[in-house]
Write a protein that holds these residues in place. Structure first.
Motif, short mmCIF file in Angstrom:
data_model
loop_
_atom_site.label_atom_id
_atom_site.label_comp_id
_atom_site.label_asym_id
_atom_site.label_seq_id
_atom_site.Cartn_x
_atom_site.Cartn_y
_atom_site.Cartn_z
N SER A 40 34.58 32.31 42.23
CA SER A 40 34.40 32.90 40.90
C SER A 40 33.93 34.34 41.00
O SER A 40 34.38 35.21 40.24
N LYS A 45 35.04 36.43 37.74
CA LYS A 45 35.06 35.54 36.59
C LYS A 45 33.65 35.43 36.02
O LYS A 45 32.70 35.22 36.77
N GLU A 73 42.53 24.97 35.17
CA GLU A 73 41.86 26.04 35.90
C GLU A 73 41.10 25.50 37.11
O GLU A 73 41.19 26.04 38.22
#
Length: 114
Positions: A40, A45, A73
């Motif tokens: 991430s 993100k 996702e």
């Protein structure tokens, strides 16, 4: 850990030595959590509390699961980081194709007498 779990000093040293040699790689919950969190970060993100809850649930369940149901996702992330391969888990999301694949997988699984 020493205070709450009554871990002895030699046990703590053994844990530290193991982590020093292998990192989180052999501790699945830490491996999955650190891998997905790092992914991430690399992808820039913005993580939410719900993302952290998902990661905690995945990290606890992946090592004991043959199949997992996730959103698209999370399925992509587990495949991209190769965690699905490492823990030999079959991933499905709510897409029509995945639902069909899951039904086929379960029919084959039951048909083999597993």
């Amino acid at each position: 850990m020493m205070k709450i779990n009554k871990m002895k000093i030699d046990e703590a040293k053994a844990v530290l030595a193991h982590l020093d040699r292998h990192g989180y790689d052999e501790i699945s919950t830490l491996n999955v959590r650190s891998t997905l969190t790092a992914y991430s970060a690399v992808m820039q993100k913005k993580e939410t509390v719900n993302d952290q809850i998902d990661i905690m649930r995945i990290s606890k369940g992946i090592q004991i699961s043959d199949i997992m149901f996730l959103d698209k996702e999370r399925k992509f992330e587990l495949n991209r980081t190769k965690l699905a391969d490492k823990y030999q888990v079959k991933l499905f999301s709510g897409t029509k194709k995945d639902v069909i694949d899951c039904v086929t997988f379960l029919a084959d699984f039951v048909g083999k007498g597993a």
